[in-house]
Design a protein around this motif. Structure first.
Motif, PDB file in Angstrom:
ATOM      1  N   ILE A 164      -7.269   6.085  -3.515  1.00  0.00           N
ATOM      2  CA  ILE A 164      -7.613   5.837  -2.113  1.00  0.00           C
ATOM      3  C   ILE A 164      -8.274   4.468  -1.969  1.00  0.00           C
ATOM      4  N   SER A 165      -9.194   4.156  -2.872  1.00  0.00           N
ATOM      5  CA  SER A 165      -9.904   2.871  -2.782  1.00  0.00           C
ATOM      6  C   SER A 165      -8.938   1.706  -2.943  1.00  0.00           C
ATOM      7  N   LEU A 218      -4.767  -2.898   1.682  1.00  0.00           N
ATOM      8  CA  LEU A 218      -4.675  -3.153   3.123  1.00  0.00           C
ATOM      9  C   LEU A 218      -5.660  -4.243   3.518  1.00  0.00           C
ATOM     10  N   ALA A 267       0.840  -1.209   0.000  1.00  0.00           N
ATOM     11  CA  ALA A 267       0.000   0.000   0.000  1.00  0.00           C
ATOM     12  C   ALA A 267       0.869   1.250   0.000  1.00  0.00           C
ATOM     13  N   PHE A 287     -11.389  -1.615   6.127  1.00  0.00           N
ATOM     14  CA  PHE A 287     -10.787  -1.041   4.924  1.00  0.00           C
ATOM     15  C   PHE A 287     -11.356  -1.662   3.651  1.00  0.00           C
ATOM     16  N   HIS A 288     -11.682  -2.956   3.697  1.00  0.00           N
ATOM     17  CA  HIS A 288     -12.217  -3.614   2.506  1.00  0.00           C
ATOM     18  C   HIS A 288     -13.572  -3.027   2.116  1.00  0.00           C
ATOM     19  N   LYS A 321      -9.349  -4.892   8.964  1.00  0.00           N
ATOM     20  CA  LYS A 321     -10.097  -4.016   9.864  1.00  0.00           C
ATOM     21  C   LYS A 321      -9.157  -3.451  10.924  1.00  0.00           C
ATOM     22  N   TRP A 352     -14.832  -0.028   2.911  1.00  0.00           N
ATOM     23  CA  TRP A 352     -14.665   1.344   2.443  1.00  0.00           C
ATOM     24  C   TRP A 352     -13.971   1.386   1.077  1.00  0.00           C
ATOM     25  N   GLY A 353     -12.977   0.531   0.879  1.00  0.00           N
ATOM     26  CA  GLY A 353     -12.299   0.477  -0.409  1.00  0.00           C
ATOM     27  C   GLY A 353     -13.233   0.084  -1.536  1.00  0.00           C
ATOM     28  N   LEU A 404      -6.912   1.215   0.219  1.00  0.00           N
ATOM     29  CA  LEU A 404      -7.720   0.555   1.256  1.00  0.00           C
ATOM     30  C   LEU A 404      -7.917  -0.925   0.948  1.00  0.00           C
TER      31      LEU A 404
END
Length: 182
Positions: A130-131, A137, A34, A146-147, A140, A149-150, A134
């Protein structure tokens, strides 16, 4: 060869480094991948800024910059599909749009038309970066997943990608029609 072009070449060099680090996505390797991806994405801002500020915009830079961008994003999306962090159809839509835009820009360029990135395309790239970070990564931290939100942000970037692509195609058609009327 100038500094902006060297920065672009650095971004291209970072693609295989990113791939090698992310091939085995443990938590620490995902974090390293990342960071590499984000650093490479930020060099895109730096090379363009330097080229404009120093008056060092070159044909080589215009050629390499979009290739470097696409190599980085496509490599990340393909690996994310492989690790089942991104749906294949979502990646195909985004990759298809990128390839279509590359083709459209090549056709436009051969006609003397420049298709510059529009606002939707710029927002798309920022949200997409950004996605992808995330999703690389993919874990959580506390209550932040992160998954999730990504994935959400990748959907938004896909919508912006389609919107931007349609706008660019319409601008191209408009310019072609204007040329025919002359």
């Amino acid at each position: 060869m100038n500094l902006p072009n060297l920065v672009t070449l650095l971004r291209i060099f970072l693609v295989p480094v990113f791939i090698l680090v992310f091939l085995t996505p443990t938590a620490s390797r995902s974090l390293a991948a990342a960071v590499i991806f984000l650093f490479a994405a930020l060099t895109d801002l730096m090379d363009g800024y330097l080229a404009r500020q120093w008056g060092q915009i070159t044909k080589l830079g215009k050629f390499l910059d979009p290739i470097a961008d696409k190599l980085l994003v496509l490599a990340a999306l393909i690996l994310l599909v492989d690790f089942q962090r991104v749906s294949s159809w979502l990646a195909i839509v985004i990759i298809g749009r990128e390839l279509a835009m590359t083709g459209l820009r090549a056709i436009a360029s051969s006609s003397g038309i420049v298709i510059a990135a529009d606002e939707a395309g710029k927002y798309k790239m920022a949200i997409q970066t950004i996605s992808i970070v995330l999703l690389i990564l993919g874990y959580k931290v506390g209550t932040i997943n992160f998954h999730v939100w990504g994935t959400f942000l990748l959907w938004i970037s896909m919508v912006l990608a389609i919107l931007s692509g349609v706008q660019s195609f319409m601008k191209f058609l408009s310019q072609i029609n204007s040329e025919r009327m002359k």
